[in-house]
Design an enzyme around this catalytic site. Sequence first.
Site, PDB file in Angstrom:
ATOM      1  N   LEU A  59       2.898 -10.766 -39.610  1.00  0.00           N
ATOM      2  CA  LEU A  59       3.311 -11.304 -40.904  1.00  0.00           C
ATOM      3  C   LEU A  59       3.430 -12.828 -40.765  1.00  0.00           C
ATOM      4  O   LEU A  59       4.056 -13.308 -39.816  1.00  0.00           O
ATOM      5  CB  LEU A  59       4.664 -10.727 -41.325  1.00  0.00           C
ATOM      6  CG  LEU A  59       5.030 -11.175 -42.740  1.00  0.00           C
ATOM      7  CD1 LEU A  59       4.323 -10.295 -43.767  1.00  0.00           C
ATOM      8  CD2 LEU A  59       6.518 -11.162 -42.968  1.00  0.00           C
ATOM      9  N   LYS A  77       2.651  -8.440 -46.856  1.00  0.00           N
ATOM     10  CA  LYS A  77       4.062  -8.045 -46.841  1.00  0.00           C
ATOM     11  C   LYS A  77       4.210  -6.807 -47.722  1.00  0.00           C
ATOM     12  O   LYS A  77       4.672  -6.864 -48.869  1.00  0.00           O
ATOM     13  CB  LYS A  77       4.961  -9.207 -47.287  1.00  0.00           C
ATOM     14  CG  LYS A  77       6.397  -9.052 -46.805  1.00  0.00           C
ATOM     15  CD  LYS A  77       7.157 -10.350 -46.799  1.00  0.00           C
ATOM     16  CE  LYS A  77       8.642 -10.168 -46.570  1.00  0.00           C
ATOM     17  NZ  LYS A  77       9.047  -9.676 -45.258  1.00  0.00           N
ATOM     18  N   GLU A 116       4.304  -9.347 -32.824  1.00  0.00           N
ATOM     19  CA  GLU A 116       5.544  -9.830 -33.424  1.00  0.00           C
ATOM     20  C   GLU A 116       6.622  -8.805 -33.083  1.00  0.00           C
ATOM     21  O   GLU A 116       6.473  -8.047 -32.131  1.00  0.00           O
ATOM     22  CB  GLU A 116       5.360 -10.037 -34.933  1.00  0.00           C
ATOM     23  CG  GLU A 116       4.910  -8.796 -35.677  1.00  0.00           C
ATOM     24  CD  GLU A 116       4.745  -9.005 -37.178  1.00  0.00           C
ATOM     25  OE1 GLU A 116       5.230 -10.005 -37.737  1.00  0.00           O
ATOM     26  OE2 GLU A 116       4.132  -8.119 -37.812  1.00  0.00           O
ATOM     27  N   ARG A 123       3.314 -16.837 -50.426  1.00  0.00           N
ATOM     28  CA  ARG A 123       3.022 -15.644 -49.625  1.00  0.00           C
ATOM     29  C   ARG A 123       2.965 -14.399 -50.513  1.00  0.00           C
ATOM     30  O   ARG A 123       2.136 -13.500 -50.289  1.00  0.00           O
ATOM     31  CB  ARG A 123       4.061 -15.475 -48.518  1.00  0.00           C
ATOM     32  CG  ARG A 123       3.714 -14.334 -47.571  1.00  0.00           C
ATOM     33  CD  ARG A 123       4.632 -14.259 -46.373  1.00  0.00           C
ATOM     34  NE  ARG A 123       6.003 -13.975 -46.749  1.00  0.00           N
ATOM     35  CZ  ARG A 123       7.027 -13.955 -45.892  1.00  0.00           C
ATOM     36  NH1 ARG A 123       6.823 -14.208 -44.600  1.00  0.00           N
ATOM     37  NH2 ARG A 123       8.255 -13.695 -46.301  1.00  0.00           N
ATOM     38  N   ARG A 177      -0.671  10.733 -60.294  1.00  0.00           N
ATOM     39  CA  ARG A 177      -0.990  10.512 -58.880  1.00  0.00           C
ATOM     40  C   ARG A 177      -2.482  10.629 -58.592  1.00  0.00           C
ATOM     41  O   ARG A 177      -3.087  11.678 -58.813  1.00  0.00           O
ATOM     42  CB  ARG A 177      -0.219  11.505 -58.004  1.00  0.00           C
ATOM     43  CG  ARG A 177      -0.374  11.213 -56.517  1.00  0.00           C
ATOM     44  CD  ARG A 177       0.432  12.168 -55.650  1.00  0.00           C
ATOM     45  NE  ARG A 177       0.261  11.834 -54.242  1.00  0.00           N
ATOM     46  CZ  ARG A 177      -0.802  12.194 -53.512  1.00  0.00           C
ATOM     47  NH1 ARG A 177      -1.770  12.899 -54.056  1.00  0.00           N
ATOM     48  NH2 ARG A 177      -0.895  11.826 -52.244  1.00  0.00           N
ATOM     49  N   TYR A 201       6.398  -7.156 -51.275  1.00  0.00           N
ATOM     50  CA  TYR A 201       7.757  -7.659 -51.488  1.00  0.00           C
ATOM     51  C   TYR A 201       7.955  -8.997 -50.817  1.00  0.00           C
ATOM     52  O   TYR A 201       7.111  -9.458 -50.050  1.00  0.00           O
ATOM     53  CB  TYR A 201       8.784  -6.633 -50.994  1.00  0.00           C
ATOM     54  CG  TYR A 201       8.934  -6.583 -49.485  1.00  0.00           C
ATOM     55  CD1 TYR A 201       7.943  -6.035 -48.674  1.00  0.00           C
ATOM     56  CD2 TYR A 201      10.074  -7.105 -48.855  1.00  0.00           C
ATOM     57  CE1 TYR A 201       8.083  -5.994 -47.301  1.00  0.00           C
ATOM     58  CE2 TYR A 201      10.212  -7.064 -47.476  1.00  0.00           C
ATOM     59  CZ  TYR A 201       9.213  -6.506 -46.702  1.00  0.00           C
ATOM     60  OH  TYR A 201       9.340  -6.481 -45.342  1.00  0.00           O
ATOM     61  N   HIS A 211      -5.248   8.445 -55.690  1.00  0.00           N
ATOM     62  CA  HIS A 211      -5.294   7.316 -54.753  1.00  0.00           C
ATOM     63  C   HIS A 211      -5.951   6.081 -55.351  1.00  0.00           C
ATOM     64  O   HIS A 211      -5.486   4.966 -55.163  1.00  0.00           O
ATOM     65  CB  HIS A 211      -6.041   7.713 -53.475  1.00  0.00           C
ATOM     66  CG  HIS A 211      -5.277   8.654 -52.590  1.00  0.00           C
ATOM     67  ND1 HIS A 211      -4.830   9.881 -53.008  1.00  0.00           N
ATOM     68  CD2 HIS A 211      -4.870   8.527 -51.313  1.00  0.00           C
ATOM     69  CE1 HIS A 211      -4.186  10.484 -52.031  1.00  0.00           C
ATOM     70  NE2 HIS A 211      -4.190   9.675 -50.973  1.00  0.00           N
TER      71      HIS A 211
HETATM   72  N1  PLP Z   1       7.448 -10.088 -39.208  1.00  0.00           N
HETATM   73  C1  PLP Z   1       7.825  -8.992 -39.892  1.00  0.00           C
HETATM   74  C2  PLP Z   1       7.159  -7.687 -39.606  1.00  0.00           C
HETATM   75  C3  PLP Z   1       8.848  -9.088 -40.857  1.00  0.00           C
HETATM   76  O1  PLP Z   1       9.227  -7.986 -41.549  1.00  0.00           O
HETATM   77  C4  PLP Z   1       9.477 -10.342 -41.089  1.00  0.00           C
HETATM   78  C5  PLP Z   1      10.546 -10.484 -42.078  1.00  0.00           C
HETATM   79  O2  PLP Z   1      11.053  -9.559 -42.645  1.00  0.00           O
HETATM   80  C6  PLP Z   1       9.051 -11.447 -40.330  1.00  0.00           C
HETATM   81  C7  PLP Z   1       8.029 -11.295 -39.413  1.00  0.00           C
HETATM   82  C8  PLP Z   1       9.686 -12.795 -40.541  1.00  0.00           C
HETATM   83  O3  PLP Z   1       9.286 -13.356 -41.784  1.00  0.00           O
HETATM   84  P1  PLP Z   1      10.201 -14.411 -42.530  1.00  0.00           P
HETATM   85  O4  PLP Z   1      10.454 -15.527 -41.564  1.00  0.00           O
HETATM   86  O5  PLP Z   1       9.374 -14.852 -43.688  1.00  0.00           O
HETATM   87  O6  PLP Z   1      11.459 -13.723 -42.916  1.00  0.00           O
END
Ligand code: PLP
Length: 286
Positions: free
Chosen positions: A203, A147, A179, A52, A100, A33, A102
């Site tokens: 991310l 993501k 993070e 991304r 279903r 997403y 995997h």
């Molecule tokens: N890290 C994680 C785990 C996130 O879910 C997000 C955003 O939802 C971010 C970092 C920040 O990403 P962005 O600046 O692209 O929103």
Amino acid sequence: MSDIVYLNGGFMPVEEARIPVLDRGFIFGDGVYEVIPVYSKRPFRLDEHLRRLQYSLDKIRIANPHTAEEWQRLTGEIVKRNDGKDQSVYLQVTRGVAKRDHAFPKGIKPTVFMMSSPLVTPAPALVESGVACVTAEDYRWLNCDIKSVSLLGNCLLRQLSADAGAAETILFRDGNLTEASSSNVFVVKDGRLLTPPKDNLVLPGITYDVVLEIAHAREFEVEIRAVTVAEVRDADEIWVTSSTKEVLAVTTLDGKPVGDGKPGPLFRRMHALYQQFKKDHMRIAA
Ligand code: PLP
């Protein structure tokens, strides 16, 4: 007006959107997403979000169902069809619907879903006060650069801070900062801005990149490197960044003040520069 969403080729009110229960997004969390902030009806950093998305799709081996131009058109449409100048556009691609199993089924079509909600950025009072955060061990998988819609780890970790009445959960893995549950993290020590590199443990945030772009342009001293737990606990300032939080100061960590317990001078400078950057972007995109 009811919210208008996009599903597999058509726009419709959200109440009418239906997906089959065998969608692999529902069964396995098998999808990716994006969340794109929209200011004054203009998507911010759309090309970067679409890049991304391509990266995430490549990583999970789903062929991108749309070209960049098609995504731009669909994003423009969803923004136009929904109320409000500032929106948060959510888009999701799953592997599709199949019995279903995997292993990846052959010959199925990805499910494409888009929706928009009002973009709620931090209120001025919150920017002024900063937020509380807690910390936790980062026990998520080792592909946090994707993501993925499989967000159970992130949800469980976020709930720890929600339970504590805090805004975010800042995560450590093997003694280093990664993070937060839905944001990237920056630390200031002795006038230097520190943040972990973009690798498989975080991310690659679009806001993270904007903050670094501004920091480099304005000659902040920046170090992109492993940041230890001790450095986070001893920081003068901590910031969390994301598309909806923008840049937000963390003023208490696990109940203890960060620095003097107020948003610091570098945060104030970066926050003002970020707001200016957005305005400039909107002028350019006009
Ligand atoms: N890290 C994680 C785990 C996130 O879910 C997000 C955003 O939802 C971010 C970092 C920040 O990403 P962005 O600046 O692209 O929103």
